[in-house]
Each structure stands twice: as C-alpha cells, then as structure tokens.
Motif scaffolding. Structure first.
Motif, mmCIF file in Angstrom:
data_model
loop_
_atom_site.group_PDB
_atom_site.id
_atom_site.type_symbol
_atom_site.label_atom_id
_atom_site.label_comp_id
_atom_site.label_asym_id
_atom_site.label_seq_id
_atom_site.Cartn_x
_atom_site.Cartn_y
_atom_site.Cartn_z
ATOM 1 N N TYR A 8 0.852 -1.186 0.000
ATOM 2 C CA TYR A 8 0.000 0.000 0.000
ATOM 3 C C TYR A 8 0.889 1.238 0.000
ATOM 4 C CZ TYR A 8 -3.739 -3.200 1.359
ATOM 5 O OH TYR A 8 -4.635 -4.234 1.402
ATOM 6 N N ALA A 10 0.611 5.255 0.991
ATOM 7 C CA ALA A 10 -0.175 6.330 1.604
ATOM 8 C C ALA A 10 0.348 7.671 1.092
ATOM 9 C CB ALA A 10 -0.094 6.256 3.126
ATOM 10 N N GLU A 28 -0.982 -0.214 -4.214
ATOM 11 C CA GLU A 28 -2.367 0.262 -4.234
ATOM 12 C C GLU A 28 -2.431 1.459 -3.306
ATOM 13 O OE1 GLU A 28 -6.717 -1.397 -2.770
ATOM 14 O OE2 GLU A 28 -5.167 -2.828 -3.341
ATOM 15 N N VAL A 30 -3.680 4.144 -0.711
ATOM 16 C CA VAL A 30 -4.587 4.248 0.434
ATOM 17 C C VAL A 30 -4.624 5.713 0.845
ATOM 18 C CG1 VAL A 30 -4.925 3.632 2.858
ATOM 19 C CG2 VAL A 30 -4.144 1.901 1.237
ATOM 20 N N CYS A 32 -5.129 8.821 3.366
ATOM 21 C CA CYS A 32 -5.137 9.187 4.777
ATOM 22 C C CYS A 32 -4.800 10.667 4.873
ATOM 23 C CB CYS A 32 -4.162 8.349 5.600
ATOM 24 S SG CYS A 32 -2.437 8.653 5.239
ATOM 25 N N GLY A 59 -2.311 5.361 7.573
ATOM 26 C CA GLY A 59 -2.613 4.620 6.356
ATOM 27 C C GLY A 59 -2.876 3.153 6.608
ATOM 28 N N ILE A 60 -2.033 2.527 7.437
ATOM 29 C CA ILE A 60 -2.224 1.091 7.703
ATOM 30 C C ILE A 60 -3.502 0.881 8.515
ATOM 31 C CG2 ILE A 60 -0.855 0.847 9.833
ATOM 32 C CD1 ILE A 60 -0.599 -1.591 6.919
ATOM 33 N N ALA A 63 -6.367 1.061 6.063
ATOM 34 C CA ALA A 63 -6.438 -0.142 5.235
ATOM 35 C C ALA A 63 -7.063 -1.299 6.003
ATOM 36 C CB ALA A 63 -5.051 -0.522 4.737
ATOM 37 N N LEU A 68 -9.140 -4.413 4.040
ATOM 38 C CA LEU A 68 -8.245 -4.754 2.932
ATOM 39 C C LEU A 68 -7.269 -5.847 3.363
ATOM 40 C CD1 LEU A 68 -7.481 -1.148 1.631
ATOM 41 C CD2 LEU A 68 -9.047 -2.819 0.641
ATOM 42 N N LYS A 70 -3.938 -7.832 4.348
ATOM 43 C CA LYS A 70 -2.792 -7.336 5.097
ATOM 44 C C LYS A 70 -1.572 -7.253 4.181
ATOM 45 C CE LYS A 70 -0.554 -7.674 9.544
ATOM 46 N NZ LYS A 70 -0.419 -8.384 10.818
ATOM 47 N N ARG A 71 -1.003 -6.070 4.090
ATOM 48 C CA ARG A 71 0.201 -5.838 3.293
ATOM 49 C C ARG A 71 1.037 -4.774 3.987
ATOM 50 N NH1 ARG A 71 -2.912 -4.567 -2.384
ATOM 51 N NH2 ARG A 71 -3.476 -6.693 -2.952
ATOM 52 N N LEU A 73 2.726 -1.164 4.213
ATOM 53 C CA LEU A 73 2.317 0.161 3.744
ATOM 54 C C LEU A 73 3.495 1.113 3.816
ATOM 55 C CD1 LEU A 73 -0.810 2.225 4.110
ATOM 56 C CD2 LEU A 73 1.294 3.192 5.063
#
Length: 199
Positions: A8, A10, A28, A30, A32, A59-60, A63, A68, A70-71, A73
């Motif tokens: 992700y 941010a 991707e 995100v 914030c 941001g996390i 997400a 979403l 878990k990845r 960020l």
C-alpha cells in the motif's frame, strides 16, 4: 520481478508512484489525511519523521479498518530546509516566488523521511541531500511559477521537471529530492523480509 507482493502507498504524489513503478514495486493507493502543520520550534528532521510515521500509521489503520488484505504500507514526507526554516508547499504564486527568491544562488537541504508499517511495527529512514541553485533572475522565477509546476511541491520546485534547470548541483539522493529515496525504501522493505530481488 513480477512475483513481488504488492504494497500500500499512503501518498497521492505522482512522483512517488513513478519511482515505485521504476523499480518494479506494485502498489495500491490508500488515502489518509493528517495535519501537516509544523509544531513550534520543530526542526525539519523531526518534522519529516513525525509526518512520515503518522502517515504510515494512519494509512495502515485505514487499510485494516476497510478490511483490505494485510500488506506492508509505505508513506513518505519531503520538506526543504533553508537554514532553520521549513519550506513546505507554497500557499499561492506569491509564496512560491518568495521561496524561489530565497533559494536562488544558495544551497538548501532536502529531507525525505520514509516509513513502512505492517500494522504491528513501523520502520523509518531519513534521506538528506544538499541542493545548490544557480542565481535566478526575477523574470525566470516569475516564468517558472507561471508554469504551475511549483504549486504542489515542497520548496516550490521539482527537480525531475522544468525545475531541473534551476539546479547547479545535487549532493545526495536524486530520488530522495524528487520525493522517495529508493535505496532507503528498499532497505526498509527488506527489514520486513520483502523479497525485492526475487525473480
């Protein structure tokens, strides 16, 4: 390199998107929002770290709250420091002209803080570069501001665009000056066992 997992991002910065794409990292975005107002007497180094970490953590959290997958960020913050003064994005054209007038014929620091979070821990790195501007005429400054390029950039210029003609020398990380130091970014990703070099 297409097997690297997506992360992700941010950030709405097109420069950061381009730099991640350049090194083959899928992402991707995100959204914030955080307050980017410097605190009284806050140094530029403390400011970029606080903002990068705050963006990563917000941001996390956004997400995960959205359900979403878990990845990792990534978030970053770039600022220009002219002496002890933090030069952020200009408020308007007059502000951009004033900043560029300050930077003309002198050196300044560009600081980019990068933070990566997995929701449980956040790792951080700082890129510091020195940029020296040639002496600019008032008409050059006015024409550059009229191009529109300075308006969404810390310090009112973009090293990767038309602003490149303002710069005599960069000592440090060019990608850091643009907005995302790639060496530090990959080093942080690897602290989370991100398989950057996997085929």
């Amino acid at each position: 390199m297409h097997h690297r997992p997506a992360i992700y991002l941010a950030s709405a910065s097109p420069r950061r998107r381009e730099l991640l794409t350049q090194i083959g990292i899928r992402f991707e975005r995100v959204s914030c929002e955080i307050d980017e107002t410097p605190k009284p007497s806050e140094t530029a180094i403390a400011y970029v770290e606080r903002l990068a970490r705050a963006k990563a953590e917000a941001g996390i959290a956004a997400a995960l709250a959205a359900g979403l997958p878990k990845r990792l960020l990534l978030a970053a913050d770039t600022t220009v420091a002219f002496g002890n003064v933090i030069l952020g994005k200009p408020l308007d054209a007059d502000d951009a002209q004033a900043m560029l007038g300050q930077l003309s014929g002198s050196s300044h620091e560009v600081l980019t803080g990068v933070a990566i979070s997995n929701g449980e821990r956040t790792e951080y790195a700082l890129s510091r570069s020195t940029v020296r501007f040639r002496t600019l005429s008032a008409s050059e400054i006015a024409a550059y501001v009229a191009s529109g390029e300075p308006m969404d950039k810390a310090g009112s210029y973009g090293a990767q665009g038309l602003g490149a003609v303002l710069i005599n020398e960069i000592q440090g990380s060019f990608s850091g000056v643009v907005g995302l130091p790639l060496t530090e970014t990959v080093t942080l990703l690897q602290r989370f066992d991100y398989p950057f070099w996997s085929a």
